[in-house]
Design an enzyme around this catalytic site. Structure first.
Site, short mmCIF file in Angstrom:
data_model
loop_
_atom_site.label_atom_id
_atom_site.label_comp_id
_atom_site.label_asym_id
_atom_site.label_seq_id
_atom_site.Cartn_x
_atom_site.Cartn_y
_atom_site.Cartn_z
N GLU A 151 0.81 -1.22 0.00
CA GLU A 151 0.00 0.00 0.00
C GLU A 151 0.85 1.27 0.00
O GLU A 151 0.63 2.16 -0.83
CB GLU A 151 -0.97 0.00 1.19
CG GLU A 151 -1.98 -1.15 1.15
CD GLU A 151 -1.52 -2.38 1.91
OE1 GLU A 151 -2.38 -3.07 2.48
OE2 GLU A 151 -0.29 -2.65 1.93
N CYS A 200 -2.95 -3.84 6.90
CA CYS A 200 -2.67 -4.10 8.31
C CYS A 200 -3.08 -2.91 9.17
O CYS A 200 -3.13 -1.76 8.71
CB CYS A 200 -1.19 -4.42 8.51
SG CYS A 200 -0.07 -3.09 8.07
N ALA A 230 9.27 -38.07 -6.90
CA ALA A 230 9.26 -38.58 -8.28
C ALA A 230 9.22 -40.10 -8.21
O ALA A 230 9.93 -40.72 -7.41
CB ALA A 230 10.51 -38.11 -9.02
N THR A 279 17.50 -40.47 3.57
CA THR A 279 17.77 -39.66 2.39
C THR A 279 19.04 -38.85 2.57
O THR A 279 19.87 -38.75 1.66
CB THR A 279 16.58 -38.73 2.11
OG1 THR A 279 15.41 -39.51 1.85
CG2 THR A 279 16.86 -37.84 0.90
N LEU A 309 20.26 -29.65 -1.01
CA LEU A 309 18.93 -29.08 -0.75
C LEU A 309 18.93 -27.56 -0.99
O LEU A 309 18.30 -26.80 -0.27
CB LEU A 309 18.47 -29.38 0.68
CG LEU A 309 18.39 -30.85 1.07
CD1 LEU A 309 17.82 -31.00 2.47
CD2 LEU A 309 17.56 -31.64 0.06
N ARG A 364 19.50 -24.25 -7.14
CA ARG A 364 20.57 -24.06 -8.12
C ARG A 364 20.03 -23.93 -9.55
O ARG A 364 20.70 -23.38 -10.41
CB ARG A 364 21.55 -25.24 -8.07
CG ARG A 364 22.16 -25.45 -6.70
CD ARG A 364 23.18 -26.59 -6.70
NE ARG A 364 22.62 -27.86 -7.13
CZ ARG A 364 21.91 -28.68 -6.36
NH1 ARG A 364 21.64 -28.33 -5.11
NH2 ARG A 364 21.45 -29.83 -6.83
N GLY A 420 12.54 -39.26 2.72
CA GLY A 420 12.20 -40.40 1.91
C GLY A 420 10.78 -40.90 2.08
O GLY A 420 9.90 -40.22 2.63
#
Length: 351
Positions: A53, A78, A157, A203, A211, A214, A292
């Site tokens: 805003e 807000c 996947a 995992t 993680l 990239r 996993g």
């Protein structure tokens, strides 16, 4: 109403520019319209900085036109002091006579207060224009506010015959390649859109993952892993302190640093819920769970998930680690270079 929807769509367009940079704040866009002409617009660019805003109001060069204009914004302005002053107060002092809002603030402590302030000041306020679209844009923020936990996005996947990996026992055994280069980009996009990314102990140990983001633009998410007995080697990426990392464990002798925090808690039936509560308390409003299999199944069985993105590859294994099942109907699907993407939505969770 047609005009209102047109300019609310523009608010949503502006808001999306801040995607990946405003969390845990919502994505918000604002447009100032005079005589069916946009004379100012802005969006919340980064957490801790000015809201949409004031950015929109300050962009108006002919300030006298504000007293004859309508302000459009996709989320209720807000009404409290946080890192920035209340937007509702600025709107009032600017003399804007009409405000159109997409949806209320989901925080029950503040919801409706901004609207009340503006109406008491004589401003005409309309609420609910493109409300569904406005809520969808900030679904992570809505879940965080209403359920006191992060929005949970599951992602995996799998092969066409229903496996996510071969049966591996040692870190030297490489994972089976299921995703292609393009679908890996989609995964990194999800990482950039969520504040945290979580993997299980297996995992972490077997894959030694970074993680990080990239293959897409955006900030690296906070890395989260579960390591009950300290199995993750100290020279692994997750423990290199390059990115903020949280490790949930039962061990009490682990030293915590600024970038690597060990959190001790009991590994009982409430583990998943307790982890989510701690993440919420750390102002993390969304988490991407990449595996996993057992960790994904734990989220599904507990009902503590909101969406699942599943990639199905034309590859077949014949045997291996079975993919999870959400137990809900397909919500959306598409095919990219022979790889099918299926989106599941946990409809028991209301935004």
């Amino acid at each position: 109403m047609i005009y209102d929807e047109k300019y609310m769509y523009r608010c949503l367009q502006m808001a999306r520019i801040g995607n990946g940079f405003t969390a845990p704040n919502p994505m918000v866009g604002a447009v100032v319209v005079y005589n069916d002409r946009i004379i100012g617009e802005g969006y919340h660019q980064r957490y801790g900085e000015a809201h949409a805003e004031p950015n929109a109001i300050n962009s108006v060069t002919e300030k006298e036109l504000l007293r004859e204009s309508t302000l459009y914004v996709n989320l209720e302005p807000c009404s409290h002091f946080g890192k920035t002053p209340p937007c509702a107060n600025l709107i009032i002092t600017s003399g804007i006579p009409r405000v159109v809002i997409g949806t209320l603030d989901p925080n029950p402590k503040v919801s409706g207060r901004g609207i009340q302030l503006m109406r008491e000041a004589g401003i005409e306020v309309e609420v609910g224009v493109l409300e569904k679209e406005c809520v969808e844009l900030n679904k992570r923020f809505f879940i965080w506010q209403r359920e006191n936990r992060p929005f949970v996005l599951l992602k995996w996947a799998q092969t066409r015959d229903g496996f996510i990996d071969v049966n591996r026992k040692e870190p030297g055994d490489g994972p089976v390649l299921i995703s292609n280069l393009l679908t890996k980009q989609f995964t990194h996009k999800y990482r950039a859109q969520n504040q945290a990314i979580m993997v299980s102990t297996n995992t972490a140990v077997l894959d030694n993952p970074n993680l990080s983001v990239r293959r897409w633009s955006g900030k690296n998410p906070v890395r989260v892993t579960i390591d009950r007995t300290g199995r993750i080697p100290e020279n692994y990426h997750l423990l290199d302190q390059s990115v903020r990392t949280l490790v949930f464990t039962e061990q009490t002798n682990k030293l915590t640093s600024e970038k690597l925090e060990y959190i001790t808690l009991p590994f009982d039936d409430g583990l998943i819920r307790n982890i989510l509560q701690i993440l919420s308390e750390k102002n993390i409003h969304s988490v991407l769970v990449e595996g996993g299999s057992q960790l994904l199944k734990s989220f599904i069985s507990s009902g503590l998930w909101d969406e699942a993105h599943v990639e199905i590859s034309p590859v077949e294994l014949g045997d291996g680690v079975a993919a999870p099942a959400t137990g809900v109907l397909v919500e959306r699907s598409c095919t990219v270079e022979g790889h099918q993407w299926i989106d599941y939505v946990n409809r028991s969770k209301k935004f």
